[in-house]
Design a protein around this motif. Sequence first.
Motif, PDB file in Angstrom:
ATOM      1  N   ALA A  19       0.868  -1.188   0.000  1.00 23.91           N
ATOM      2  CA  ALA A  19       0.000   0.000   0.000  1.00 23.91           C
ATOM      3  C   ALA A  19       0.897   1.228   0.000  1.00 23.91           C
ATOM      4  O   ALA A  19       2.061   1.168   0.416  1.00 23.91           O
ATOM      5  CB  ALA A  19      -0.912   0.014   1.224  1.00 23.91           C
ATOM      6  N   ALA A  20       0.343   2.337  -0.454  1.00 26.75           N
ATOM      7  CA  ALA A  20       1.095   3.590  -0.514  1.00 26.75           C
ATOM      8  C   ALA A  20       1.493   4.046   0.895  1.00 26.75           C
ATOM      9  O   ALA A  20       0.745   3.841   1.850  1.00 26.75           O
ATOM     10  CB  ALA A  20       0.252   4.662  -1.192  1.00 26.75           C
ATOM     11  N   GLY A  78       4.851  -0.343  -3.068  1.00 25.54           N
ATOM     12  CA  GLY A  78       4.247  -0.314  -1.743  1.00 25.54           C
ATOM     13  C   GLY A  78       5.041   0.534  -0.778  1.00 25.54           C
ATOM     14  O   GLY A  78       5.567   1.588  -1.142  1.00 25.54           O
ATOM     15  N   SER A  79       5.140   0.038   0.449  1.00 28.32           N
ATOM     16  CA  SER A  79       5.821   0.774   1.512  1.00 28.32           C
ATOM     17  C   SER A  79       6.733  -0.140   2.303  1.00 28.32           C
ATOM     18  O   SER A  79       6.450  -1.321   2.470  1.00 28.32           O
ATOM     19  CB  SER A  79       4.791   1.356   2.492  1.00 28.32           C
ATOM     20  OG  SER A  79       3.883   2.183   1.838  1.00 28.32           O
ATOM     21  N   ALA A  80       7.790   0.450   2.804  1.00 27.63           N
ATOM     22  CA  ALA A  80       8.640  -0.219   3.789  1.00 27.63           C
ATOM     23  C   ALA A  80       8.336   0.437   5.124  1.00 27.63           C
ATOM     24  O   ALA A  80       8.297   1.672   5.233  1.00 27.63           O
ATOM     25  CB  ALA A  80      10.109  -0.056   3.439  1.00 27.63           C
ATOM     26  N   VAL A  81       8.087  -0.375   6.118  1.00 25.23           N
ATOM     27  CA  VAL A  81       7.830   0.120   7.465  1.00 25.23           C
ATOM     28  C   VAL A  81       8.968  -0.384   8.347  1.00 25.23           C
ATOM     29  O   VAL A  81       9.240  -1.580   8.400  1.00 25.23           O
ATOM     30  CB  VAL A  81       6.470  -0.378   8.003  1.00 25.23           C
ATOM     31  CG1 VAL A  81       6.233   0.138   9.418  1.00 25.23           C
ATOM     32  CG2 VAL A  81       5.336   0.029   7.076  1.00 25.23           C
ATOM     33  N   LEU A 123      -0.883  -5.712   9.705  1.00 25.24           N
ATOM     34  CA  LEU A 123      -0.870  -4.487   8.896  1.00 25.24           C
ATOM     35  C   LEU A 123      -0.828  -4.836   7.417  1.00 25.24           C
ATOM     36  O   LEU A 123      -1.571  -4.245   6.612  1.00 25.24           O
ATOM     37  CB  LEU A 123       0.321  -3.612   9.284  1.00 25.24           C
ATOM     38  CG  LEU A 123       0.408  -2.270   8.555  1.00 25.24           C
ATOM     39  CD1 LEU A 123      -0.796  -1.380   8.867  1.00 25.24           C
ATOM     40  CD2 LEU A 123       1.705  -1.550   8.926  1.00 25.24           C
ATOM     41  N   ALA A 124      -0.003  -5.796   7.042  1.00 24.62           N
ATOM     42  CA  ALA A 124       0.076  -6.215   5.633  1.00 24.62           C
ATOM     43  C   ALA A 124      -1.287  -6.741   5.155  1.00 24.62           C
ATOM     44  O   ALA A 124      -1.728  -6.411   4.054  1.00 24.62           O
ATOM     45  CB  ALA A 124       1.156  -7.271   5.457  1.00 24.62           C
TER      46      ALA A 124
END
Length: 151
Positions: free
Chosen positions: A14-15, A111-114, A145-146
């Motif tokens: 996700a963004a 996507g995003s890296a957290v 979250l994923a």
Amino acid sequence: MRTETFTDRFTVAAAPDRVHAHLADPTNHIGLSPLIVAVRDIERSTDTDGHTVLRYVAVERFRIVGPLRYDNILHVRQAETDPGRRLVMQVRSPARVSVRFVMDTEPDGTGSAVTVTVSLTMPTLLRSYVVRTARRVQMFRARTLAERMSG
């Protein structure tokens, strides 16, 4: 008192702005951590640096044996220190345990890296339990979250 720190990094499809917004809403932490069952008394303010600050109470539920449970009342201060990118959460527990979460979200492909850095301070006698529980919660958070962001 003992201090332990660990960092985890995971990707989410996700963004970054969507992921960050989800993490920034305290009510979304219900179920994002397997122990958080309620969030209440949310107060919003701005600190001297102009950062958005939320103060709230989270209820962490521990199952003791069978139907016996213990509700641990947590006092949380959450600051958005880099809007849209970084959240810093300071959590105080009555058991003299404090946790500092630094959650960074950045673009990673589509996507995003957290990246989450967890710093724990606790009485020495509680160290093993607190560290083990924090690591388990962190793995659950990444997975949940994923899943939430994939839809």
